[in-house]
Design a protein around this motif. Structure first.
Motif, PDB file in Angstrom:
ATOM      1  N   ASP A  88       1.129   5.218  -4.882  1.00  0.00           N
ATOM      2  CA  ASP A  88       1.356   4.072  -3.772  1.00  0.00           C
ATOM      3  C   ASP A  88       2.963   4.240  -3.664  1.00  0.00           C
ATOM      4  O   ASP A  88       3.842   4.447  -4.514  1.00  0.00           O
ATOM      5  CB  ASP A  88       0.942   2.733  -4.125  1.00  0.00           C
ATOM      6  CG  ASP A  88      -0.290   2.587  -4.252  1.00  0.00           C
ATOM      7  OD1 ASP A  88      -1.209   3.412  -4.119  1.00  0.00           O
ATOM      8  OD2 ASP A  88      -0.969   1.531  -4.797  1.00  0.00           O
ATOM      9  N   GLU A  89       3.466   4.291  -2.341  1.00  0.00           N
ATOM     10  CA  GLU A  89       4.717   4.092  -1.739  1.00  0.00           C
ATOM     11  C   GLU A  89       5.488   5.078  -2.395  1.00  0.00           C
ATOM     12  O   GLU A  89       6.703   4.831  -2.891  1.00  0.00           O
ATOM     13  CB  GLU A  89       5.091   2.499  -1.996  1.00  0.00           C
ATOM     14  CG  GLU A  89       4.341   1.573  -1.271  1.00  0.00           C
ATOM     15  CD  GLU A  89       4.804   0.143  -1.273  1.00  0.00           C
ATOM     16  OE1 GLU A  89       5.980   0.078  -1.773  1.00  0.00           O
ATOM     17  OE2 GLU A  89       4.112  -0.530  -0.635  1.00  0.00           O
ATOM     18  N   GLN A 111      -5.147   5.412   6.745  1.00  0.00           N
ATOM     19  CA  GLN A 111      -5.002   4.479   5.769  1.00  0.00           C
ATOM     20  C   GLN A 111      -4.367   4.807   4.458  1.00  0.00           C
ATOM     21  O   GLN A 111      -3.142   4.613   3.644  1.00  0.00           O
ATOM     22  CB  GLN A 111      -6.035   3.666   5.729  1.00  0.00           C
ATOM     23  CG  GLN A 111      -6.525   2.887   6.699  1.00  0.00           C
ATOM     24  CD  GLN A 111      -7.985   2.165   6.703  1.00  0.00           C
ATOM     25  OE1 GLN A 111      -8.814   2.973   5.910  1.00  0.00           O
ATOM     26  NE2 GLN A 111      -8.226   1.373   7.550  1.00  0.00           N
ATOM     27  N   GLU A 112      -4.765   6.111   3.916  1.00  0.00           N
ATOM     28  CA  GLU A 112      -4.325   6.582   2.909  1.00  0.00           C
ATOM     29  C   GLU A 112      -2.741   7.181   2.967  1.00  0.00           C
ATOM     30  O   GLU A 112      -1.958   7.115   2.129  1.00  0.00           O
ATOM     31  CB  GLU A 112      -4.961   7.914   2.470  1.00  0.00           C
ATOM     32  CG  GLU A 112      -6.267   7.538   1.489  1.00  0.00           C
ATOM     33  CD  GLU A 112      -6.053   7.083   0.212  1.00  0.00           C
ATOM     34  OE1 GLU A 112      -5.875   8.055  -0.771  1.00  0.00           O
ATOM     35  OE2 GLU A 112      -5.601   6.045  -0.010  1.00  0.00           O
ATOM     36  N   ARG A 114      -0.485   5.823   4.837  1.00  0.00           N
ATOM     37  CA  ARG A 114       0.244   4.735   4.670  1.00  0.00           C
ATOM     38  C   ARG A 114       0.258   3.974   3.471  1.00  0.00           C
ATOM     39  O   ARG A 114       1.378   3.515   3.084  1.00  0.00           O
ATOM     40  CB  ARG A 114      -0.618   3.511   5.736  1.00  0.00           C
ATOM     41  CG  ARG A 114       0.244   2.025   5.903  1.00  0.00           C
ATOM     42  CD  ARG A 114      -0.457   1.128   6.810  1.00  0.00           C
ATOM     43  NE  ARG A 114       0.320   0.052   7.125  1.00  0.00           N
ATOM     44  CZ  ARG A 114       0.694  -0.804   6.346  1.00  0.00           C
ATOM     45  NH1 ARG A 114       0.118  -1.188   5.148  1.00  0.00           N
ATOM     46  NH2 ARG A 114       1.683  -1.922   6.517  1.00  0.00           N
ATOM     47  N   ARG A 115      -0.631   4.530   2.683  1.00  0.00           N
ATOM     48  CA  ARG A 115      -0.588   3.718   1.335  1.00  0.00           C
ATOM     49  C   ARG A 115       0.444   4.529   0.590  1.00  0.00           C
ATOM     50  O   ARG A 115       1.223   3.840  -0.296  1.00  0.00           O
ATOM     51  CB  ARG A 115      -1.920   3.841   0.592  1.00  0.00           C
ATOM     52  CG  ARG A 115      -1.906   3.844  -0.916  1.00  0.00           C
ATOM     53  CD  ARG A 115      -3.247   3.953  -1.618  1.00  0.00           C
ATOM     54  NE  ARG A 115      -3.545   5.175  -1.515  1.00  0.00           N
ATOM     55  CZ  ARG A 115      -2.988   6.303  -2.711  1.00  0.00           C
ATOM     56  NH1 ARG A 115      -2.209   5.749  -3.574  1.00  0.00           N
ATOM     57  NH2 ARG A 115      -3.561   7.420  -2.725  1.00  0.00           N
TER      58      ARG A 115
END
Length: 207
Positions: A88-89, A111-112, A114-115
């Motif tokens: 993440d991030e 969405q992935e 963005r994660r």
């Protein structure tokens, strides 16, 4: 679908050699919206975009393509856009160049993306706009194409809609390829917006 890219990697590479000016035009358009920082290319292929854009990490499902990208200096992680094997991030931006038209679930892929990017980071998506002269040609000839028979083409509006659904905002877009790739005599200009050029790059922000 990844099987096609596994089997026809030489044909894929030949496209870039045969249509070098179109490729350089697309590269220029992507570069125009590429932010600073640590990036990842999702669907890195053979590294044709990651290498000149100095993106060091890529995700790629095709073993054969990934091997070529590795030889070009990319750290390739085997995986799909819908299930990124990344923390993440962990990136400032994620790039997808003509990848989204080949994934099984485009919204999940976004969405992935963005994660795995930080707050304030960006996703950059390059497409051949379905509403453009080239997009219409690809649609009409898709059954005769090794790759595009498996593709799902999107309009720029559809991509922005999907990106909004995935949680992105503050959009910016540029376009290039105002002539057919077979008729180019020079690298094409990059202009703001969309609606004229066949290749469109859309950038959205994670706030």
């Amino acid at each position: 679908m990844g099987d096609v890219f596994e089997r026809f990697v030489n044909e894929y590479e030949q496209w870039f050699l045969k249509h070098r000016l179109a490729y350089l035009s697309e590269l220029r358009a992507v570069k125009a919206l590429l932010p600073e920082g640590r990036g990842v290319e999702i669907g890195v292929g053979t590294g044709r975009f990651a290498v000149p854009l100095r993106i060091k990490i890529g995700v790629e499902p095709s073993r054969h393509m990934g091997e070529i990208a590795r030889k070009r200096g990319i750290l390739v992680v085997k995986g799909t856009a819908e299930d990124l094997p990344l923390g993440d991030e962990s990136f400032d931006f994620a790039l997808m160049v003509t990848t989204i038209c080949f994934v099984d679930d485009p919204l999940k892929a976004l969405q992935e993306a963005r994660r795995v990017i930080k707050n304030g980071g960006h996703v950059i998506v390059g497409i051949v706009d379905r509403e453009s002269f080239l997009g219409r040609e690809y649609e009409e000839r898709r059954e005769k194409s090794l790759f595009y028979k498996h593709a799902r083409f999107f309009s720029t509006e559809e991509i922005v809609h999907l990106m909004k659904k995935a949680g992105f905002e503050d959009f910016r877009m540029v376009q290039t390829l105002f002539k057919h790739p077979s008729k180019l005599t020079d690298v094409e200009p990059v202009r703001e917006g969309h609606g004229e050029g066949a290749f469109v790059v859309v950038r959205g922000k994670k706030n």
